[in-house]
Design an enzyme around this catalytic site. Structure first.
Site, PDB file in Angstrom:
ATOM      1  N   VAL A   1     -27.387   5.613  47.360  1.00 38.29           N
ATOM      2  CA  VAL A   1     -27.208   5.494  45.911  1.00 38.29           C
ATOM      3  C   VAL A   1     -28.458   6.108  45.306  1.00 38.29           C
ATOM      4  CG1 VAL A   1     -27.005   3.882  43.982  1.00 38.29           C
ATOM      5  CG2 VAL A   1     -25.810   3.413  46.112  1.00 38.29           C
TER       6      VAL A   1
ATOM      7  N   SER B   1     -34.057   9.267  39.871  1.00 35.81           N
ATOM      8  CA  SER B   1     -33.323  10.538  39.987  1.00 35.81           C
ATOM      9  C   SER B   1     -32.064  10.553  39.124  1.00 35.81           C
ATOM     10  CB  SER B   1     -33.062  10.967  41.431  1.00 35.81           C
ATOM     11  OG  SER B   1     -32.683   9.916  42.213  1.00 35.81           O
TER      12      SER B   1
ATOM     13  N   HIS C   1     -30.975  23.215  52.344  1.00 38.32           N
ATOM     14  CA  HIS C   1     -31.483  22.334  51.291  1.00 38.32           C
ATOM     15  C   HIS C   1     -33.018  22.312  51.281  1.00 38.32           C
ATOM     16  CE1 HIS C   1     -31.249  18.901  48.576  1.00 38.32           C
ATOM     17  NE2 HIS C   1     -32.170  18.312  49.312  1.00 38.32           N
TER      18      HIS C   1
ATOM     19  N   GLU D   1     -18.991  10.061  45.324  1.00 38.39           N
ATOM     20  CA  GLU D   1     -18.792  11.413  45.875  1.00 38.39           C
ATOM     21  C   GLU D   1     -18.795  11.328  47.403  1.00 38.39           C
ATOM     22  OE1 GLU D   1     -20.857  15.376  44.637  1.00 38.39           O
ATOM     23  OE2 GLU D   1     -21.845  14.726  46.482  1.00 38.39           O
TER      24      GLU D   1
HETATM   25  P1  GTP Z   1     -24.252  18.936  41.405  1.00 31.76           P
HETATM   26  O1  GTP Z   1     -24.687  20.189  42.179  1.00 31.76           O
HETATM   27  O2  GTP Z   1     -24.570  17.683  42.163  1.00 31.76           O
HETATM   28  O3  GTP Z   1     -24.709  18.907  39.993  1.00 31.76           O
HETATM   29  O4  GTP Z   1     -22.665  18.929  41.296  1.00 31.76           O
HETATM   30  P2  GTP Z   1     -21.614  20.105  41.165  1.00 31.76           P
HETATM   31  O5  GTP Z   1     -20.634  19.725  40.164  1.00 31.76           O
HETATM   32  O6  GTP Z   1     -22.299  21.431  41.030  1.00 31.76           O
HETATM   33  O7  GTP Z   1     -20.867  19.987  42.550  1.00 31.76           O
HETATM   34  P3  GTP Z   1     -21.047  20.790  43.876  1.00 31.76           P
HETATM   35  O8  GTP Z   1     -19.749  20.586  44.572  1.00 31.76           O
HETATM   36  O9  GTP Z   1     -21.533  22.169  43.666  1.00 31.76           O
HETATM   37  O10 GTP Z   1     -22.224  20.045  44.682  1.00 31.76           O
HETATM   38  C1  GTP Z   1     -22.291  18.680  44.910  1.00 31.76           C
HETATM   39  C2  GTP Z   1     -23.227  18.395  46.068  1.00 31.76           C
HETATM   40  O11 GTP Z   1     -22.866  19.179  47.220  1.00 31.76           O
HETATM   41  C3  GTP Z   1     -24.685  18.721  45.865  1.00 31.76           C
HETATM   42  O12 GTP Z   1     -25.352  17.690  45.212  1.00 31.76           O
HETATM   43  C4  GTP Z   1     -25.178  18.908  47.298  1.00 31.76           C
HETATM   44  O13 GTP Z   1     -25.349  17.655  47.953  1.00 31.76           O
HETATM   45  C5  GTP Z   1     -24.006  19.589  47.957  1.00 31.76           C
HETATM   46  N1  GTP Z   1     -24.122  21.051  47.847  1.00 31.76           N
HETATM   47  C6  GTP Z   1     -23.444  21.854  47.018  1.00 31.76           C
HETATM   48  N2  GTP Z   1     -23.799  23.135  47.168  1.00 31.76           N
HETATM   49  C7  GTP Z   1     -24.725  23.160  48.145  1.00 31.76           C
HETATM   50  C8  GTP Z   1     -25.477  24.213  48.785  1.00 31.76           C
HETATM   51  O14 GTP Z   1     -25.362  25.384  48.478  1.00 31.76           O
HETATM   52  N3  GTP Z   1     -26.364  23.830  49.752  1.00 31.76           N
HETATM   53  C9  GTP Z   1     -26.512  22.542  50.146  1.00 31.76           C
HETATM   54  N4  GTP Z   1     -27.403  22.281  51.109  1.00 31.76           N
HETATM   55  N5  GTP Z   1     -25.831  21.533  49.570  1.00 31.76           N
HETATM   56  C10 GTP Z   1     -24.947  21.831  48.590  1.00 31.76           C
END
Ligand code: GTP
Ligand code: MG
Length: 252
Positions: free
Chosen positions: A65, A70, A176, A160
């Site tokens: 969580v 954050s 990451h 999520e």
């Molecule tokens: P946020 O990025 O959390 O603001 O949400 P969003 O609406 O852009 O959703 P998205 O599906 O792009 O990403 C959600 C989560 O997936 C992120 O917080 C990461 O944990 C993971 N994620 C998405 N894109 C990447 C990526 O390019 N690299 C890595 N390592 N993790 C990713």
């Protein structure tokens, strides 16, 4: 709250600040309960799968969580109002679960088993396995709403869920770290290396699935075989029960 830095909280704004803090504490607590609910569901699926198919499609599960810090930092980044309602409505990743599976077929199977449960509402699903991000990122993402039953009634809470293979997880955690080290401005050579690594990870997933298929039959066959075995087990059990509850064998 209109407090400039250095201005003490006055008697009017202090109760408001406390109310805000309590609201956010409650928000974090509700998300922790939602994580617990979904964790239980995943654990049940895992154990049931083992029982039915003698096979565990889940390697490991991580849950977290977001800390209040954050949550607030992301709310500021997204230009949200610093209110519990706005944050609740617009941040879908306060509660997160990451399920790591052995094989690609398992990621779909696990997500399907979870999202088909009646008490969960699926708000969105993104399939970054079928359609990877340009940098090579792969995973299945689902935003779910789970009811959390509190003393004053149920509260819908957003969680999520990310589902990926071990190879995808390995790649994503390295990407990451690199992304944060360079503050999002990853040098070109590293981007190329990461793209190549994503391709190798994909190959590894395909080869592992093929090997697994060669040892056990395809994933589908394994499930069918396991079903057949459990039906046979059931028949044997029925017979044993019938024998034990039937008349004593003659001559004893
Ligand atoms: P946020 O990025 O959390 O603001 O949400 P969003 O609406 O852009 O959703 P998205 O599906 O792009 O990403 C959600 C989560 O997936 C992120 O917080 C990461 O944990 C993971 N994620 C998405 N894109 C990447 C990526 O390019 N690299 C890595 N390592 N993790 C990713
Ligand atoms: Mg994003």
């Amino acid at each position: 709250m209109d407090q400039s830095p250095g201005t003490p909280l006055d008697a009017v704004s202090l109760p408001f600040a406390r109310q805000l803090r309590d609201g956010f504490d409650r928000l974090v607590m509700e998300h922790q309960f939602a994580v617990d609910e979904v964790m239980t569901k995943v654990s049940i699926l895992q154990r049931e799968f083992m029982h039915l198919h003698h096979y565990n499609p889940i390697e490991h599960v991580n849950a977290r969580v977001k800390s209040l810090d954050s949550i607030l930092a992301k709310a500021v980044r997204k230009g949200l109002d610093p209110t519990v309602d706005d944050v609740r409505a617009n941040l879908s990743d306060i509660a997160g679960l990451r399920i790591t599976c052995s094989f690609i077929a398992d990621t779909y199977r696990v997500l399907d088993a979870l999202t088909s449960q009646d008490d969960l509402t699926v708000l969105s699903i993104k399939d970054y396995i079928a359609q990877p991000k340009p940098n090579g990122y792969k995973s299945l993402h689902a935003i779910l709403e789970v009811p959390v039953f509190l003393s004053d009634g149920p509260v819908p809470v957003t969680v999520e869920v990310q589902v990926r293979t071990i190879a995808m997880d390995f790649w994503a955690s390295l990407e990451h770290k690199i992304y944060y080290k360079y503050d999002g401005e990853v040098p070109h050579e590293l981007v190329d290396d990461l793209t190549e690594a994503a391709r190798v990870a994909q190959q590894l997933d395909e080869r592992m699935a093929k090997l697994h298929g060669e040892i056990h039959g395809s994933a589908e066959m394994t499930a069918h075989h396991a079903d057949a075995v459990s039906r046979i087990d059931g028949l044997v059990l029925q017979r044993l029960l019938a024998q034990s509850s039937g008349p004593e064998p003659r001559g004893t």
